[in-house]
Scaffold this active site. Structure first.
Site, short mmCIF file in Angstrom:
data_model
loop_
_atom_site.label_atom_id
_atom_site.label_comp_id
_atom_site.label_asym_id
_atom_site.label_seq_id
_atom_site.Cartn_x
_atom_site.Cartn_y
_atom_site.Cartn_z
N ASP A 177 0.67 -11.76 6.61
CA ASP A 177 1.24 -10.96 5.52
C ASP A 177 2.56 -10.31 5.93
O ASP A 177 3.19 -9.63 5.11
CB ASP A 177 0.25 -9.88 5.06
CG ASP A 177 -0.17 -8.96 6.19
OD1 ASP A 177 -0.79 -9.46 7.14
OD2 ASP A 177 0.12 -7.74 6.12
N ASN A 178 3.01 -10.51 7.18
CA ASN A 178 4.27 -9.94 7.63
C ASN A 178 5.36 -10.98 7.81
O ASN A 178 6.44 -10.66 8.33
CB ASN A 178 4.07 -9.19 8.95
CG ASN A 178 3.28 -7.91 8.77
OD1 ASN A 178 3.20 -7.37 7.67
ND2 ASN A 178 2.68 -7.41 9.83
N GLY B 117 0.79 -1.22 0.00
CA GLY B 117 0.00 0.00 0.00
C GLY B 117 0.82 1.27 0.00
O GLY B 117 0.29 2.36 -0.20
#
Length: 479
Positions: A243-244, A84
């Site tokens: 997602d990390n 993002g």
């Protein structure tokens, strides 16, 4: 730089190509020249680092792209996520032949920004820059950064802050969440995507009887070892969403991270984590949970007639996570303690030391350093329950009797850092940088490059936590 543009070979559904959006008044923050050298940057590229680290110039031959992925955040399905505010601006060959991603953070809005502004602030950029550098100095697999830039443009967070950009490096930005996105939104891409992951990052698995299973075993093992390494130095990631975590077992995405000071296993370093899901002591189990979620996304790769067996094989692979973690952690803790690996009581003795640190609320890093330096009386003087410490010391010295203590001391010196990135150290550097003074960033950068030996730039406040009457630095996900 020598390009090896691999990610753009994937289906365009998996990314969006766009140019970075430079900030107004970009200016130099700090440059990691040694890392640039290892990535084979030319002298001209190094001279022009500010332009590359601020989005004013891109790498010829590579069109920057934002990756799309999904994930579970704080245990809940979050749907589509993605880069993002970051762009993959190149993939280059290092001097060792490895392919390394160059990822520009704070580069502006992308289709995956959701409600975000696509920017990063100087505060968070400095923290990530120093944290990646610190973990690399400690020998822990992690992203790093070539440099960061500040600007005159403000970004609104809880207050107006200066915008900044970070040129991050990593061996892979492919996350567990990539597989979640593909299974949900583009399942026809799963086979090709997995094949490329194996070819690029685990080529040795191609010759295995079951390459996908061998790939899964590698990801599980590397993740277990990475988290064991975190626990050994007292590092808390803070936001271990799916997602990390990436597939190579290297630390990625520094948000509200922290290095533990006083030893509190239930320490929550992210003040947004009200339930303590990502507390320090929960990291090993969260790693296991994330891998379980990820493995479910590999099941569609099985042939229909072999699906049940494949599920069992994946489950058996995941069962190796805990023993891999425990073996690595136990060996590492014995090394920190200067205890022989083959003694039956070594690990029990080490755990007794940790119980003392917990009950007495002693500084984790400094206590191991004192043990290494045989400052037993100083350690004892810090304890209210001296009887408990005396019992430990008796056992400790009995185990070390008749051992090669010189060799054990050398091992201790190699595994007990003198310096970690304490929050108040980072905060001082941030406050100076916000006044256009990056000298404290540079001083910490030098300290953290060689964390196991005393540095002439050392200050007394580098070695201990804040006094008990001073509030700790609160860190949130805001960046």
């Amino acid at each position: 730089m020598i390009l090896n543009a691999r990610y753009p070979q994937l289906n365009p559904k998996l990314y969006h190509q766009q140019a970075p959006m430079p900030l107004q008044g970009a200016k130099a923050g700090h440059f990691n020249g040694a890392l640039a050298d290892s990535l084979q940057w030319s002298e001209a590229e190094k001279d022009n680092w500010v332009a590359l680290c601020s989005g004013q110039q891109t790498v010829e031959g590579f069109e920057p792209l934002a990756m799309v992925y999904a994930g579970h955040q704080f245990g809940q399905w979050a749907g589509q996520l993605g880069d993002g505010r970051g762009l993959l601006i190149a993939q280059v060959k290092s001097k060792t032949g490895a392919t390394i991603d160059l990822h520009l953070k704070g580069a502006g809005k992308t289709p995956y920004s959701r409600m975000g502004d696509g920017r990063a602030v100087l505060r968070s950029v400095i923290r990530e820059y120093l944290a990646g550098h610190a973990l690399n100095g400690l020998g822990i697999a992690s992203s790093n950064a070539v440099g960061f830039t500040s600007s005159t443009q403000t970004v609104q967070r809880e207050r107006a802050e200066f915008g900044a950009m970070l040129l991050r490096t990593a061996d892979s930005h492919i996350r567990l969440g990539h597989f979640e996105w593909i299974n949900q939104y583009a399942p026809e891409q799963l086979t090709d995507f997995t094949q490329k992951c194996i070819e690029w990052h685990f080529p040795e698995c191609l010759n295995a009887e079951q390459p996908v299973l061998a790939f899964a075993q590698q990801v599980i093992s590397r993740t277990a070892i990475m988290i064991a390494d975190w626990q050994l130095v007292g590092f808390a990631h803070g936001v271990m969403n799916t997602d990390n975590l990436n597939i190579t077992g290297s630390t990625l995405d520094f948000g509200p991270f922290g290095f533990m000071e006083r030893f509190r296993p239930n320490w929550i370093n992210n003040h947004s984590d009200a339930q303590g899901r990502y507390s320090f002591q929960n990291q090993p189990s969260i790693g296991h949970w994330n891998l379980w979620i990820w493995l479910n996304n590999l099941i569609p790769l099985a042939k229909a007639e072999g699906k049940e067996q494949f599920k069992q094989d994946l489950a058996a692979a995941l069962e190796q996570y805990e023993p891999t973690f425990l073996t690595h952690y136990q060996q590492g803790l014995n090394q920190k303690m200067g205890l022989p690996q083959d003694h039956a009581e070594s690990f029990d003795c080490a755990m007794q030391f940790l119980r003392i640190l917990q009950s007495e609320q002693l500084d984790y890093t400094q206590s191991f350093l004192r043990l290494q330096q045989q400052q037993y009386q100083q350690l004892r003087d810090d304890c209210l329950d001296t009887h408990q410490f005396d019992q430990f010391l008796t056992q400790y010295e009995l185990i070390r009797a008749h051992q090669d203590t010189n060799a054990l001391q050398q091992i201790m010196q190699q595994h007990n850092p003198r310096y970690i990135l304490r929050n108040h150290m980072a905060q001082r550097a941030i406050e100076a940088a916000e006044q256009d003074d990056f000298s404290e960033v540079d001083r910490l950068f030098q300290l953290l490059a060689t964390p196991f030996s005393q540095h002439p730039l050392e200050r007394a406040e580098d070695l201990a936590p804040l006094a008990s009457d001073q509030a700790e630095v609160a860190v949130s996900c805001s960046s």
